[in-house]
Design a protein around this motif. Structure first.
Motif, mmCIF file in Angstrom:
data_model
loop_
_atom_site.group_PDB
_atom_site.id
_atom_site.type_symbol
_atom_site.label_atom_id
_atom_site.label_comp_id
_atom_site.label_asym_id
_atom_site.label_seq_id
_atom_site.Cartn_x
_atom_site.Cartn_y
_atom_site.Cartn_z
ATOM 1 N N LEU A 174 0.824 -1.204 0.000
ATOM 2 C CA LEU A 174 0.000 0.000 0.000
ATOM 3 C C LEU A 174 0.862 1.260 0.000
ATOM 4 O O LEU A 174 0.541 2.253 -0.648
ATOM 5 C CB LEU A 174 -0.931 0.003 1.213
ATOM 6 C CG LEU A 174 -2.134 -0.944 1.144
ATOM 7 C CD1 LEU A 174 -2.843 -1.001 2.496
ATOM 8 C CD2 LEU A 174 -3.099 -0.490 0.059
ATOM 9 N N ALA A 175 1.963 1.215 0.748
ATOM 10 C CA ALA A 175 2.850 2.378 0.819
ATOM 11 C C ALA A 175 3.591 2.600 -0.493
ATOM 12 O O ALA A 175 3.748 3.736 -0.955
ATOM 13 C CB ALA A 175 3.850 2.208 1.967
ATOM 14 N N ARG A 176 4.034 1.506 -1.124
ATOM 15 C CA ARG A 176 4.826 1.615 -2.353
ATOM 16 C C ARG A 176 3.945 1.654 -3.596
ATOM 17 O O ARG A 176 4.345 2.143 -4.637
ATOM 18 C CB ARG A 176 5.812 0.444 -2.428
ATOM 19 C CG ARG A 176 6.891 0.616 -3.472
ATOM 20 C CD ARG A 176 7.850 -0.559 -3.447
ATOM 21 N NE ARG A 176 8.580 -0.622 -2.189
ATOM 22 C CZ ARG A 176 9.341 -1.648 -1.820
ATOM 23 N NH1 ARG A 176 9.440 -2.703 -2.601
ATOM 24 N NH2 ARG A 176 9.981 -1.628 -0.673
ATOM 25 N N ARG A 177 2.747 1.036 -3.495
ATOM 26 C CA ARG A 177 1.744 1.009 -4.562
ATOM 27 C C ARG A 177 2.029 0.003 -5.663
ATOM 28 O O ARG A 177 1.222 -0.190 -6.554
ATOM 29 C CB ARG A 177 1.529 2.403 -5.171
ATOM 30 C CG ARG A 177 0.914 3.386 -4.192
ATOM 31 C CD ARG A 177 0.728 4.762 -4.791
ATOM 32 N NE ARG A 177 2.004 5.447 -4.931
ATOM 33 C CZ ARG A 177 2.590 5.684 -6.084
ATOM 34 N NH1 ARG A 177 2.024 5.292 -7.216
ATOM 35 N NH2 ARG A 177 3.736 6.318 -6.152
ATOM 36 N N TYR A 178 3.160 -0.664 -5.631
ATOM 37 C CA TYR A 178 3.433 -1.714 -6.602
ATOM 38 C C TYR A 178 4.531 -2.621 -6.049
ATOM 39 O O TYR A 178 5.329 -2.211 -5.197
ATOM 40 C CB TYR A 178 3.870 -1.138 -7.951
ATOM 41 C CG TYR A 178 5.165 -0.355 -7.914
ATOM 42 C CD1 TYR A 178 6.385 -0.953 -8.228
ATOM 43 C CD2 TYR A 178 5.178 0.997 -7.564
ATOM 44 C CE1 TYR A 178 7.568 -0.244 -8.190
ATOM 45 C CE2 TYR A 178 6.349 1.723 -7.533
ATOM 46 C CZ TYR A 178 7.544 1.097 -7.843
ATOM 47 O OH TYR A 178 8.716 1.821 -7.795
ATOM 48 N N ASN A 179 4.537 -3.857 -6.532
ATOM 49 C CA ASN A 179 5.587 -4.801 -6.179
ATOM 50 C C ASN A 179 6.539 -4.891 -7.364
ATOM 51 O O ASN A 179 6.170 -5.363 -8.442
ATOM 52 C CB ASN A 179 4.986 -6.179 -5.864
ATOM 53 C CG ASN A 179 6.037 -7.225 -5.534
ATOM 54 O OD1 ASN A 179 7.232 -6.939 -5.495
ATOM 55 N ND2 ASN A 179 5.602 -8.442 -5.304
ATOM 56 N N GLN A 180 7.769 -4.453 -7.190
ATOM 57 C CA GLN A 180 8.715 -4.430 -8.296
ATOM 58 C C GLN A 180 8.975 -5.837 -8.851
ATOM 59 O O GLN A 180 9.155 -6.019 -10.071
ATOM 60 C CB GLN A 180 10.032 -3.768 -7.887
ATOM 61 C CG GLN A 180 10.919 -4.573 -6.961
ATOM 62 C CD GLN A 180 10.466 -4.526 -5.511
ATOM 63 O OE1 GLN A 180 9.524 -3.818 -5.170
ATOM 64 N NE2 GLN A 180 11.154 -5.261 -4.662
ATOM 65 N N SER A 181 8.949 -6.837 -7.982
ATOM 66 C CA SER A 181 9.155 -8.211 -8.447
ATOM 67 C C SER A 181 7.956 -8.689 -9.257
ATOM 68 O O SER A 181 8.102 -9.472 -10.200
ATOM 69 C CB SER A 181 9.395 -9.136 -7.251
ATOM 70 O OG SER A 181 10.560 -8.763 -6.549
ATOM 71 N N GLY A 182 6.764 -8.205 -8.910
ATOM 72 C CA GLY A 182 5.569 -8.536 -9.674
ATOM 73 C C GLY A 182 5.601 -7.937 -11.064
ATOM 74 O O GLY A 182 5.168 -8.565 -12.035
ATOM 75 N N LEU A 183 6.116 -6.705 -11.180
ATOM 76 C CA LEU A 183 6.252 -6.091 -12.503
ATOM 77 C C LEU A 183 7.179 -6.911 -13.392
ATOM 78 O O LEU A 183 6.898 -7.142 -14.566
ATOM 79 C CB LEU A 183 6.799 -4.662 -12.372
ATOM 80 C CG LEU A 183 5.913 -3.632 -11.673
ATOM 81 C CD1 LEU A 183 6.617 -2.278 -11.630
ATOM 82 C CD2 LEU A 183 4.569 -3.503 -12.374
ATOM 83 N N LEU A 184 8.281 -7.372 -12.813
ATOM 84 C CA LEU A 184 9.219 -8.197 -13.575
ATOM 85 C C LEU A 184 8.583 -9.526 -13.966
ATOM 86 O O LEU A 184 8.731 -9.990 -15.102
ATOM 87 C CB LEU A 184 10.479 -8.445 -12.747
ATOM 88 C CG LEU A 184 11.414 -7.259 -12.530
ATOM 89 C CD1 LEU A 184 12.505 -7.615 -11.532
ATOM 90 C CD2 LEU A 184 12.029 -6.808 -13.849
ATOM 91 N N ALA A 185 7.874 -10.151 -13.022
ATOM 92 C CA ALA A 185 7.257 -11.452 -13.294
ATOM 93 C C ALA A 185 6.245 -11.350 -14.432
ATOM 94 O O ALA A 185 6.188 -12.217 -15.308
ATOM 95 C CB ALA A 185 6.592 -11.987 -12.029
ATOM 96 N N SER A 186 5.445 -10.298 -14.415
ATOM 97 C CA SER A 186 4.443 -10.108 -15.464
ATOM 98 C C SER A 186 5.108 -9.940 -16.824
ATOM 99 O O SER A 186 4.697 -10.543 -17.827
ATOM 100 C CB SER A 186 3.580 -8.886 -15.145
ATOM 101 O OG SER A 186 2.673 -8.629 -16.184
ATOM 102 N N ARG A 187 6.150 -9.124 -16.870
ATOM 103 C CA ARG A 187 6.852 -8.896 -18.135
ATOM 104 C C ARG A 187 7.529 -10.175 -18.626
ATOM 105 O O ARG A 187 7.493 -10.505 -19.823
ATOM 106 C CB ARG A 187 7.886 -7.792 -17.944
ATOM 107 C CG ARG A 187 8.643 -7.408 -19.210
ATOM 108 C CD ARG A 187 7.783 -6.544 -20.104
ATOM 109 N NE ARG A 187 8.486 -6.142 -21.314
ATOM 110 C CZ ARG A 187 8.051 -5.211 -22.148
ATOM 111 N NH1 ARG A 187 6.916 -4.571 -21.893
ATOM 112 N NH2 ARG A 187 8.726 -4.909 -23.233
ATOM 113 N N LEU A 188 8.152 -10.903 -17.712
ATOM 114 C CA LEU A 188 8.840 -12.138 -18.082
ATOM 115 C C LEU A 188 7.857 -13.194 -18.571
ATOM 116 O O LEU A 188 8.180 -13.992 -19.461
ATOM 117 C CB LEU A 188 9.639 -12.662 -16.891
ATOM 118 C CG LEU A 188 10.896 -11.845 -16.558
ATOM 119 C CD1 LEU A 188 11.371 -12.147 -15.137
ATOM 120 C CD2 LEU A 188 12.009 -12.134 -17.565
#
Length: 259
Positions: A152-166
């Protein structure tokens, strides 16, 4: 033919208004999601020789005997670092694209804390290359999760962004909900290996209903994170995954600490 023309024209129009810029210094580049020559020279990519298990790079000088520089072969003939020979990690395999240093740290801090989701394609491409030989055997990609308070504080999971792209790049499905972080841990920065291990102990759990629906048991998982430091976090995730019946876990990160 006509569609290809329109796509090219559209791309040229966008580049004229918002030209592609280096993911490092921001200077204009010839292609999107790239780095300039100067920034490229500062990146320390990891390649062979490296530990067959954890991927720790072996730095050899010319004339070095590979059997006499702090590592040896296991019973299967694999080249392992001293740490993996002494105690095998919970994961089956780990690879990283870059050495974590002042240069790569800048990319990751901007990606992780400065709303720089536009770096996702660039970093994912490096992670994809680091995982060569792994993607063809993977069943699912899973990112290391954030606790809901941090999310909630960061608003996104950076590892999730990578996983989706991969997932888009490899065709391997990804699941960002089956592995959950149930314990809100403090930041691990500055903590030693034993303190890190204690901090993440019991921090993760599996959504059993989702795991059952997706057939997680018996699968080969690729676990994605931004940085591998001591391995405390990914090992805690791997133990949780294997307790749920996962057969094999490969860990791939953008960077790793090399001491």
């Amino acid at each position: 033919m006509m569609m290809a023309f329109f796509r090219t024209a559209t791309r040229m129009g966008i580049d004229a208004i918002l030209p592609p810029r280096c993911g490092g210094c921001g200077t204009i580049t010839d292609s999107p999601h790239a780095v300039c020559a100067d920034c490229w020279a500062g990146l320390r990519f990891i390649s062979a020789p490296q530990c067959a298990c954890c991927g720790y790079p072996f730095e050899l000088d010319q004339g070095d005997d590979i059997g006499n520089v702090g590592h040896a072969h296991d019973d299967a003939g694999q080249l392992l670092c001293a740490r993996c020979l002494q105690k095998k990690p919970s994961f089956d395999l780990a690879r990283a694209a870059l050495v974590y240093d002042d240069f790569s740290r800048d990319y990751l801090l901007r990606f992780k804390h400065a709303d720089r989701g536009d770096l996702t394609p660039l970093l994912a491409r490096w992670v994809y290359q680091a995982g060569q030989g792994i993607w063809d055997h993977a069943d699912v990609i899973i990112p290391v999760p954030l606790h809901r308070r941090r999310l909630l504080a960061r608003r996104y999971n950076q590892s999730g962004l990578l996983a989706s792209r991969l997932s888009s790049m490899t065709g391997v499905p990804w699941d960002g909900l089956v592995l959950k972080r149930k314990k809100h841990t403090r930041s691990l920065g500055g903590l030693g290996p034993s303190s890190r291990k204690r901090e993440v102990g019991g921090a993760f759990e599996i959504d059993e209903n989702r795991a059952a629906r997706s057939g997680l048991s018996g699968t080969r998982v690729v676990l994605i994170d931004d940085v591998l430091t001591t391995g405390a976090t990914v090992n805690a995730c791997v133990r949780t995954l294997k307790q749920s019946g996962v057969m094999h876990v490969s860990v791939i990160t953008v960077a790793r600490v090399v001491r």
